[in-house]
Each structure stands twice: as structure tokens, then as C-alpha cells.
Motif scaffolding. Structure first.
Motif, PDB file in Angstrom:
ATOM      1  N   ALA A   7       0.836  -1.211   0.000  1.00  0.00           N
ATOM      2  CA  ALA A   7       0.000   0.000   0.000  1.00  0.00           C
ATOM      3  C   ALA A   7       0.868   1.257   0.000  1.00  0.00           C
ATOM      4  O   ALA A   7       0.586   2.228  -0.710  1.00  0.00           O
ATOM      5  CB  ALA A   7      -0.922  -0.010   1.221  1.00  0.00           C
ATOM      6  N   ILE A   8       1.952   1.227   0.780  1.00  0.00           N
ATOM      7  CA  ILE A   8       2.850   2.385   0.818  1.00  0.00           C
ATOM      8  C   ILE A   8       3.503   2.570  -0.553  1.00  0.00           C
ATOM      9  O   ILE A   8       3.531   3.678  -1.103  1.00  0.00           O
ATOM     10  CB  ILE A   8       3.940   2.193   1.905  1.00  0.00           C
ATOM     11  N   PHE A   9       3.993   1.473  -1.101  1.00  0.00           N
ATOM     12  CA  PHE A   9       4.655   1.546  -2.401  1.00  0.00           C
ATOM     13  C   PHE A   9       3.701   2.075  -3.471  1.00  0.00           C
ATOM     14  O   PHE A   9       4.031   2.994  -4.231  1.00  0.00           O
ATOM     15  CB  PHE A   9       5.190   0.165  -2.804  1.00  0.00           C
ATOM     16  N   ASP A  10       2.495   1.520  -3.492  1.00  0.00           N
ATOM     17  CA  ASP A  10       1.527   1.924  -4.526  1.00  0.00           C
ATOM     18  C   ASP A  10       1.174   3.398  -4.410  1.00  0.00           C
ATOM     19  O   ASP A  10       1.065   4.098  -5.409  1.00  0.00           O
ATOM     20  CB  ASP A  10       0.252   1.073  -4.415  1.00  0.00           C
ATOM     21  N   SER A  11       0.987   3.869  -3.195  1.00  0.00           N
ATOM     22  CA  SER A  11       0.559   5.261  -3.069  1.00  0.00           C
ATOM     23  C   SER A  11       1.698   6.201  -3.461  1.00  0.00           C
ATOM     24  O   SER A  11       1.472   7.254  -4.057  1.00  0.00           O
ATOM     25  CB  SER A  11       0.011   5.542  -1.674  1.00  0.00           C
ATOM     26  N   LEU A  12       2.943   5.810  -3.174  1.00  0.00           N
ATOM     27  CA  LEU A  12       4.084   6.622  -3.622  1.00  0.00           C
ATOM     28  C   LEU A  12       4.134   6.662  -5.146  1.00  0.00           C
ATOM     29  O   LEU A  12       4.301   7.717  -5.755  1.00  0.00           O
ATOM     30  CB  LEU A  12       5.402   6.022  -3.112  1.00  0.00           C
ATOM     31  N   GLU A  13       3.939   5.501  -5.746  1.00  0.00           N
ATOM     32  CA  GLU A  13       4.017   5.411  -7.204  1.00  0.00           C
ATOM     33  C   GLU A  13       2.906   6.250  -7.863  1.00  0.00           C
ATOM     34  O   GLU A  13       3.142   6.968  -8.832  1.00  0.00           O
ATOM     35  CB  GLU A  13       3.887   3.937  -7.614  1.00  0.00           C
ATOM     36  N   GLN A  14       1.712   6.159  -7.274  1.00  0.00           N
ATOM     37  CA  GLN A  14       0.598   6.931  -7.843  1.00  0.00           C
ATOM     38  C   GLN A  14       0.829   8.433  -7.748  1.00  0.00           C
ATOM     39  O   GLN A  14       0.597   9.179  -8.690  1.00  0.00           O
ATOM     40  CB  GLN A  14      -0.710   6.592  -7.118  1.00  0.00           C
ATOM     41  N   ARG A  15       1.311   8.863  -6.589  1.00  0.00           N
ATOM     42  CA  ARG A  15       1.524  10.313  -6.437  1.00  0.00           C
ATOM     43  C   ARG A  15       2.673  10.796  -7.310  1.00  0.00           C
ATOM     44  O   ARG A  15       2.651  11.923  -7.801  1.00  0.00           O
ATOM     45  CB  ARG A  15       1.732  10.669  -4.972  1.00  0.00           C
ATOM     46  N   ALA A  16       3.691   9.919  -7.489  1.00  0.00           N
ATOM     47  CA  ALA A  16       4.781  10.281  -8.398  1.00  0.00           C
ATOM     48  C   ALA A  16       4.223  10.533  -9.789  1.00  0.00           C
ATOM     49  O   ALA A  16       4.540  11.535 -10.444  1.00  0.00           O
ATOM     50  CB  ALA A  16       5.820   9.161  -8.438  1.00  0.00           C
ATOM     51  N   ALA A  17       3.334   9.638 -10.228  1.00  0.00           N
ATOM     52  CA  ALA A  17       2.746   9.770 -11.567  1.00  0.00           C
ATOM     53  C   ALA A  17       1.874  11.024 -11.653  1.00  0.00           C
ATOM     54  O   ALA A  17       1.925  11.770 -12.638  1.00  0.00           O
ATOM     55  CB  ALA A  17       1.946   8.513 -11.897  1.00  0.00           C
ATOM     56  N   SER A  18       1.068  11.287 -10.622  1.00  0.00           N
ATOM     57  CA  SER A  18       0.196  12.469 -10.639  1.00  0.00           C
ATOM     58  C   SER A  18       1.009  13.749 -10.706  1.00  0.00           C
ATOM     59  O   SER A  18       0.690  14.674 -11.456  1.00  0.00           O
ATOM     60  CB  SER A  18      -0.665  12.544  -9.368  1.00  0.00           C
ATOM     61  N   LEU A  19       2.068  13.804  -9.895  1.00  0.00           N
ATOM     62  CA  LEU A  19       2.874  15.012  -9.866  1.00  0.00           C
ATOM     63  C   LEU A  19       3.567  15.224 -11.209  1.00  0.00           C
ATOM     64  O   LEU A  19       3.597  16.343 -11.732  1.00  0.00           O
ATOM     65  CB  LEU A  19       3.955  14.896  -8.792  1.00  0.00           C
ATOM     66  N   TYR A  20       4.098  14.145 -11.747  1.00  0.00           N
ATOM     67  CA  TYR A  20       4.789  14.202 -13.032  1.00  0.00           C
ATOM     68  C   TYR A  20       3.849  14.737 -14.112  1.00  0.00           C
ATOM     69  O   TYR A  20       4.197  15.675 -14.857  1.00  0.00           O
ATOM     70  CB  TYR A  20       5.290  12.794 -13.367  1.00  0.00           C
ATOM     71  N   ALA A  21       2.639  14.193 -14.121  1.00  0.00           N
ATOM     72  CA  ALA A  21       1.660  14.646 -15.108  1.00  0.00           C
ATOM     73  C   ALA A  21       1.316  16.117 -14.882  1.00  0.00           C
ATOM     74  O   ALA A  21       1.282  16.921 -15.822  1.00  0.00           O
ATOM     75  CB  ALA A  21       0.399  13.777 -15.021  1.00  0.00           C
ATOM     76  N   ALA A  22       1.117  16.477 -13.619  1.00  0.00           N
ATOM     77  CA  ALA A  22       0.722  17.857 -13.303  1.00  0.00           C
ATOM     78  C   ALA A  22       1.790  18.846 -13.754  1.00  0.00           C
ATOM     79  O   ALA A  22       1.489  19.878 -14.367  1.00  0.00           O
ATOM     80  CB  ALA A  22       0.460  17.988 -11.803  1.00  0.00           C
ATOM     81  N   PHE A  23       3.055  18.527 -13.455  1.00  0.00           N
ATOM     82  CA  PHE A  23       4.109  19.476 -13.814  1.00  0.00           C
ATOM     83  C   PHE A  23       4.181  19.664 -15.325  1.00  0.00           C
ATOM     84  O   PHE A  23       4.364  20.769 -15.818  1.00  0.00           O
ATOM     85  CB  PHE A  23       5.469  19.017 -13.273  1.00  0.00           C
ATOM     86  N   ASN A  24       4.029  18.562 -16.051  1.00  0.00           N
ATOM     87  CA  ASN A  24       4.162  18.695 -17.498  1.00  0.00           C
ATOM     88  C   ASN A  24       2.967  19.380 -18.139  1.00  0.00           C
ATOM     89  O   ASN A  24       3.035  19.794 -19.293  1.00  0.00           O
ATOM     90  CB  ASN A  24       4.498  17.344 -18.135  1.00  0.00           C
ATOM     91  N   GLU A  25       1.876  19.524 -17.375  1.00  0.00           N
ATOM     92  CA  GLU A  25       0.738  20.301 -17.876  1.00  0.00           C
ATOM     93  C   GLU A  25       0.897  21.793 -17.597  1.00  0.00           C
ATOM     94  O   GLU A  25       0.194  22.621 -18.158  1.00  0.00           O
ATOM     95  CB  GLU A  25      -0.559  19.826 -17.193  1.00  0.00           C
TER      96      GLU A  25
END
Lengths: 495, 495
Positions: free
Chosen positions: B383-401
Motif C-alpha cells: 500500500a505504501i509503495f503503490d501510493s508513492l508510485e501513484q503520487r509520483a505519476a500524478s505530480l509528473y503529469a501535473a508538472f508537465n501540464e
């Protein structure tokens, strides 16, 4: 890139490889630093311990007695139940919701754990680099109650034992060989080691052994004036009280004279007061309290610029929780610019271990009379205190019965530092073995009895005098008898 | 001496008092050290947090989002139950004898705790300065399993997080400004801070942002050759993998090229591998494994003298136990003389916190499939790993927008380090405020949203480029939306 291709890549490089680093290539200040408490004699003791654990051995003893280091729980001192129950809950707060467990634990202890959890959150999070604000506030209250003078939580740093505090202070105060640190001789070798490592100059001042290891402030003034004449800026004055390795407690007027020197020459005072709970004779008065008394009595403001850093630790006292790495430093009279620099240094190390910070709070706020946890706490801590006091007395008596040994009465701390008359034949034998005479004595003591003590040369001593430091932590008195027997044998052998 | 007489003593002194020390009087190396992760922006965030806690405030947000530091449990990441149950028993071993509690705890966990208690004794005793032998043996086994190459417990040091290891290494390797340390830019500012403090020279090498923050070893060679030509001895090469602040994972062949430089120039390699568990894309391969592959494939012995110190920590990964201060350092290929010097330094600090050492054992030996504690451990850590991975992806997407922002895809660690195009009007405004443009951006971000991130200037960046480092630890995604909103407002305001 697969690993096969990495291996084949290896053969494509054509450079000539460089050699490995040796000790001679390293920072000479690091190389020159010495720390006898874990030096050659304790290292040899570890080797002998490994031999004892082997299938058969021909050693004349069956166990190693570690009298080299103030490490009570290595020597079967039991931790205080109150501390450990709270720390267990901080590690695993769900314990509070186990009804069967909660029934067995005093109510006030559960409340304390809940309070700390509320103030700290998870012990797995970095805290403020200066330490948890709530714990610092509690330390300030403790100091205020102890001394009768105010203390400010903003000027308190929680640390990993006292060693970290010394390292930060030497880091900011030392500017190479032009800055001098007055350190008592004998001293706890953390000071010489840290100064050497930081390339700062030690300005040793001798304690007067024959007068209960007291301090002669007029000789200190001479040392200061000589240093100034030679171009050294005296920067800092280290006071260890109660004394390590001497076991002596300084008198208030002696401390007042040191503070006057500090005020006159602008010396930062480092007061190493980690043994303040270990007092068997006389009274511990903090350097801070004496400073405040002087400031109150001084209508000329002569003492108003004194800068004092006072150190305390959870490793010593009755706690003896060395491995938990808790401690604090109170800064008194420092300019805020200097405090900010210390905070920056602390922030580079992120924070002291959080459970150690919590333990500081437990140490300074023991259970109170009337609370459910009080009786057991009182019983356990009194037993620890009494057994330390008894062994101090036994050791003191034993040393003064030994031929050619004199020992000042231990007033505090955890150590005796007896003075040995070493026969010339033993001095000659030591020289042949490439050892200092007191190192030779400790080596023979270890080989014959398994007792590991530290030679006085590791702490410093008047040239031509020889000492040995022993803790009085090892349980029982059998080892003291063995030491006596060894000593008489040694004295006869080299008579 | 009574206190009344101390007060009257005060007026008898006649000296002229010295002044207090100011920052200008302190060790300039200590003064010049900088540590942005806990620098001015985070300090301001703490002030705002205090305002929020006050009775009324006019701030446009209701909480501070600490995206400045990799401190998971400050941001509500739950500790792993397995770790904490064992640590609670180590603090208070009597828990094992409480039948009601024992029923609720997996059998294998009780066995693990008993095993550790047998190997450690009391966690309140100082351990061996290098760390508990049993834990070091377990670390060696872990490394051996991870890499497929042998590891020696005698070459492993347990440490207080990775910071202590860096401090010891810089202490022995640095000989003042004549010795140079190659550090990546951007870097985790522990390195520049420790080098400045020790008066050693940083030799910065730039990571290639546009190529996933990779390393160009030919430009490294130029830096090394230039340093030598100027009289600097290159001494050490720091590799941070996975990258902090970049979030990038280095390719094996890139690491091989770095090792070839290390072998050729006799550089000690410090491999900061504390994020080895935080891998979302690609694969982590340890520097040690690559070194061993090269040594196997190299029949000329070109790689045989490479000296590598690899660092790991319990603060990051899935553990996130920052406040517990656990970690280890593996030394590979060092001469024994050098290892002995590191051991001496460690002994001056006595020992790393013992519970932190135990936590290292727990981190590297998680519960195994089939053991009673496995399922819960697996569930929690996934659960910890997944939530880190998800937020990494969200942040990455957000910055590139966001307008004028580019961000490399985070492959590992806990950070994004987006590149900001800051409008000229904002650059001018920053200059007026005495701030770097990225510092101005972070300051505005904090003032408008409560999000605390660290300006790229704290980590180093190609001159004229601007970045910000944010962790992806803060829960939820609402704050990411607030950041986007702020960013567009900022870009419009200064367009």
C-alpha cells in the motif's frame, strides 16, 4: 545493458589503475585523534572474550569484566521499567488498546505515553532539528526547578548523548591551531579526540590530585596568558563535574573562579554535567546556578557576557540508557547568531533519534509520589543508586589497601582513578614491550584476571605519575578481590 | 560555600569583562555550510504553521504541506506494524510474557524479537562501535543475496542514518582545499554542507537533465584533469542512485564508466543508495554489483583497487523510519588501515542508536511468505509503495501540464525536480526582494498555498535554469491541484 555485456565491457578499458589509499594518505587530524576508552586494551579484551567463547582455552579466568566504559546495562544493570514501558508504547501505540496489557500497566504511565504521542506523533518521523519543542520545554522546567533560575526552551538543544553537543561546539568554536580549548587533565578523551579531529589546540590544565582533584584557577590564568603571548586565542574552557575520570565534585567557589576567568577572557564554558545524578558525597551545584548567583551579586555586569553550554545525557545517572543516545545541551548567554549556527549544524544531521528525545523527558520527569508508577520506580532507582555507592566504597577501600596505590575518595560519577607506584622493573619491562607503564599494568591485569580497565595515559596525567581508570559498575565484589590479588602478585614480581 | 557568600564573592572581582562571540568570530567553514532542505523556506513554513495554530489568521490556506523533506511519517505514512511490534518488545521484553498480548502477535515475530534480544542484550547498552555483529552479518547476507556477490560483515558499519557515514568518510578523506570530491549537480545538500564544514573542495559535475539526468563520464574526466592541473587531488566520487533530487535511476553502463574513472584516478566511490527500494521504473543495480561484474570480466586487474562505500538507511524505502536513525555503510576494497581509522572515528561517537541497528535487521529481513506476519506486512508495504508510485505519476503529469514547466519522469526515490521557466518580471521582482528566482517562486508558492517545496538553488543547477524539488509524500492530490492553480496565476501575474 545485460551483465554479460558489462563483463565484456571490462576488458575494453585500457587505463592504468591507481593504488589504494593507506592511512598515510588520510587526513592527519583524523589519524592523530585517540580514544582510549575503546582503544588497544578494550580491543584485546574483545579478543580474549572470543577465546573464552571458543571450545577450550587456557586463560586463567572465565569471563571478561568490562570496567573500561560507563556502560551499565552491558553489566546487567536492569533498565527502569517506567522508561521502557513508555518507550514500548511510543514504538507501538496500539498497545494502549490491548485491555489485558493495560490492566498490568500503571494509569499515570499510560497517560504519560499518550501525552508524549500527542506531542511527538510518530517516533519514526524526523523531529525539529533542535529537538521536539515539548521536550525542550520540559527540560527548561527541570533546569529551572533544579537551579531556581529561569531556563528558555529556545536555548535548549536535544542531542544524541553529550558527544554530539561537544562535536557541534568544537566545530563552530575552533578555527584551527590559533584557537585554544582549556581542558582538564585527566579528562574524558572525547575532548582531546574531538579537538585533534578539528585541528584545534588543547590547552591542558592539571587537576590537583592530592586536593581531591580540585582546580587551581591561578595556574589556569598563567596557561591562558602564556597561550595569548604565543598567539593562541583561548576560546573555550571545559569543566567536567562530577569528574570523569576523577570521580570528584567541584566546589562552588572553585567554579566561580573559573567563571570569572571565562568572563574576563571571553571563554565559552562547556560544562559536562552528565554525572549530575551520580553524587555520593557532597553536593552537585550546576555551573549555570553558580553563574546566575554571580550575576545577581555582581552590580558591575562583569558576568553578563559569560557564554555557557551545559551538557546532560540519558546514558549515565540512574538511567544508564547508553544505547538509546539521548541528551541535551542548554545554551546560556550566547548571541542569537551563534545559536542559529548551531541549529544549522544540527539540521545537517537532520535530528537526534526521537526515542532518545522522549527518554530525556522521562529522565527529567520521573514518576511523582502518589502516582501509581512511583513505588516501583523509586524502588528500582534506589537499588541502582545504592549498589553504585556500595561498589564505589568497596573499590575505594580496596585501592587504598593495595601496596603503592593511593586513591581519592569517589564523590560522584562512575569511576575511580587510583594513582599507581609502578616498580622500576615493571617500567623497564613496559619499555621493552613498547608500552607505557600504566598500559603495561592494565595489559597484565587483563591477561591475569580478565578485568579490562583503561590506563591513565588515555586520560592524561602529571608526567611520571601513573593511573588506571575503572568504573564501579561491574556487579559483585569478587573481581575487586581478584584485582587485589593480582596487584600484590604484580608488585612482588617486579619488586 | 553558601550562595549568599557566592553573591558577595561576585563583587570582589575586578576584571574587565570580554564581549560575546558573534557569527564573525566562528569557524568560517561552519558558517559557510548551507543546508536548504531545512533552510529559509522551511523555516518560514514553520512560522506560518504557528500562525495557523493561532486564534485567527488571514492566510489563504488552512494547513502547511511539507513537500520539502523526505519525512514520510510526518505526512501520515503509517509505520509497518511488524517493525514496531518487534521494537516495542526490544524496549520492554517482559511483553513476551503477557499471554493476552502474545496471543495477538504473530509467532514468527515473537521469535524474531527473542532472537534479536539474545544477540543484542539490552538496547540501553552501548553496542560495538561498528554495530552489533549479528546485525552486520545479516546485512552481509542481504547484500550477498541482492547482488549475487559475497559481502563481509567485518566491512560493514552500522550508522545513524546515512549522514553519519558521509561525515566519517569526508573526515578521513578530506585534507583541506587540496583534496577534491566529485559531486553531482543537482545533489542532496548534505554533500556540499559536509564538504564545506570540513574545508574540502567540491568538484561539481552536472547531470544531463534532458537525458533523464544521466552522467557524461567524458565531461567528468575533463573536470578531474582540470582539477589535477590546478593542484587539487581528486579524492572521491559521489554517486546518488536513485537520484536525489532528480528521481532518476542510473544505467549500469554509466556506472561502469564512473567506476573506470575511479579505478584510473584512485577515487573513493561513495554510492548513496538509500532509495534502492523506491524504484518505479527500470531497475536498481547496486554499484557494488557492477564493480564485481567488471572485476570478473577484467583479466588485467584494472578494477581491483577500487574503493567503494555504499550507504543505505532505514529512513527511506518503504520503512520511512527517519526518526529512528538507522543505516549501514558497506566498505568494499578498502585497505584495513583505512577501515581501522573509520572504526576509531565511530568509537569516538560510541555507537549508533541500538534500536536503529535492530531496525536495519528488520528492514533487510522482512517476514517471509508462509510466516504468520507475512500477509499483513505485505499488505501494508504494498500500500505504501503503490501510493508513492501513484503520487509520483500524478505530480509528473501535473508538472508537465503547467505552463513553462518540464519534468523528467521520476523513476525512483521520493522526489520530482521540475524545470521552471520563470518570467523576466518575476526574476526582476525576486532580485528586488534579494532572492534567487526559484527561491522567490517557492516563497510565493508557500504564501499562496501553504505548500513548502525547496528551490533548486539549494541543490545546485545549471546557471540560468531554475528548478524546485518536491517530495511526492504528501497524501491526497488536492495540493497538486492547488499548485497547478497557483502556477498559472503566477505565470499570468508576471507575464
Amino acid at each position: 545493458m545485460s551483465y554479460t555485456s558489462l563483463k565484456s565491457l571490462a576488458s575494453k578499458y585500457t587505463f592504468q589503475p591507481a593504488t589504494k589509499l593507506l592511512a598515510k594518505d588520510l587526513n592527519p587530524h583524523a589519524i592523530n585523534a585517540k580514544y582510549a576508552v575503546r582503544g588497544p586494551i578494550p580491543t584485546k579484551a574483545e579478543e580474549l572474550r572470543a577465546k573464552l567463547a571458543g571450545e577450550s582455552h587456557s586463560l586463567p579466568f572465565n569471563k571478561i569484566i568490562n570496567a573500561n566504559i560507563g556502560n551499565p546495562q552491558q553489566l546487567d544493570q536492569k533498565p527502569l521499567t517506567f522508561y521502557r514501558q513508555v518507550l514500548a508504547i511510543l514504538q507501538y501505540p496500539e498497545l494502549i488498546y490491548n485491555p489485558a496489557l493495560v490492566q498490568t500497566i500503571p494509569k499515570d504511565l499510560i497517560e504519560r505515553a499518550k501525552l508524549l504521542l500527542g506531542k511527538i506523533g510518530s517516533v519514526g518521523a524526523y523531529s525539529h532539528s533542535q529537538g521536539i519543542p515539548y521536550v525542550r520545554e520540559q527540560v527548561a522546567k527541570f533546569i529551572q526547578k533544579r537551579d531556581g533560575y529561569e531556563s528558555d526552551a529556545n536555548e535548549i538543544f536535544l542531542t544524541s548523548g553529550a558527544s554530539t553537543a561537544v562535536s557541534y561546539l568544537v566545530s563552530i568554536l575552533g578555527l584551527g591551531q590559533q584557537t585554544g580549548f582549556l581542558i582538564p587533565i585527566p579528562q574524558y578523551p572525547l575532548y582531546t579526540a574531538t579537538l585533534t579531529l578539528n585541528n584545534s589546540k588543547a590547552l591542558p590544565y592539571y587537576l590537583k590530585e592530592e586536593e581531591d582533584w580540585s582546580i587551581d584557577s591561578s595556574s589556569l590564568r598563567t596557561i591562558i596568558e602564556n597561550a595569548i603571548a604565543e598567539g593562541t586565542i583561548p576560546r573555550c574552557l571545559v569543566i567536567i563535574n562530577p569528574g570523569n575520570p576523577t570521580g570528584a565534585i567541584l566546589k562552588p567557589d572553585a567554579i566561580a573562579n573559573l567563571l570569572a576567568l571565562a568572563a574576563e577572557y571571553g571563554l565559552v564554558v562547556i560544562a559536562d554535567e552528565v554525572y549530575q545524578e551520580n553524587v555520593f558525597k557532597g553536593e552537585f551545584v550546576s555551573v549555570k546556578k553558580i553563574l546566575r548567583e554571580l550575576q545577581e551579586g555582581d552590580d558591575q555586569g562583569r558576568f553578563s557576557n559569560v557564554q555557557l553550554a551545559s551538557l546532560h545525557s540519558t546514558s549515565k545517572g540512574i538511567s544508564g540508557e547508553c544505547g538509546q543516545r539521548g541528551g541535551y545541551m542548554e545554551l546560556v548567554g550566547f548571541h542569537d547568531e551563534v545559536i542559529q549556527q548551531l541549529l544549522k549544524l544540527a539540521s545537517i544531521s537532520l535530528c537526534p533519534v526521537v526515542t532518545g528525545q522522549a527518554l530525556v523527558e522521562l529522565m527529567i520527569n520521573p514518576p511523582k509520589k502518589g502516582q501509581e508508577s512511583y513505588e516501583q520506580f523509586k524502588y528500582e532507582s534506589q537499588a541502582i543508586f545504592d549498589s553504585l555507592e556500595q561498589r564505589a566504597a568497596s573499590l575505594y577501600a580496596a585501592f587504598n589497601e593495595m601496596t603503592g596505590v593511593s586513591c581519592q575518595e569517589p564523590e560522584g560519577a562512575m569511576y575511580c582513578f587510583p594513582n599507581l607506584t609502578i616498580p622500576q622493573k615493571a617500567v623497564d619491562q613496559a619499555e621493552k614491550s613498547g608500552l607505557e607503564p600504566d598500559e603495561f599494568y592494565c595489559s597484565e591485569l587483563l591477561d591475569n584476571t580478565g578485568i579490562c580497565a583503561v590506563p591513565g595515559s588515555g586520560f592524561g596525567q602529571v608526567p611520571g605519575s601513573w593511573h588506571v581508570r575503572t568504573t564501579f559498575l561491574a556487579p559483585g565484589t569478587e573481581w575487586i578481590d581478584q584485582w587485589k590479588e593480582f596487584h600484590e602478585m604484580f608488585m612482588k614480581k617486579y619488586a
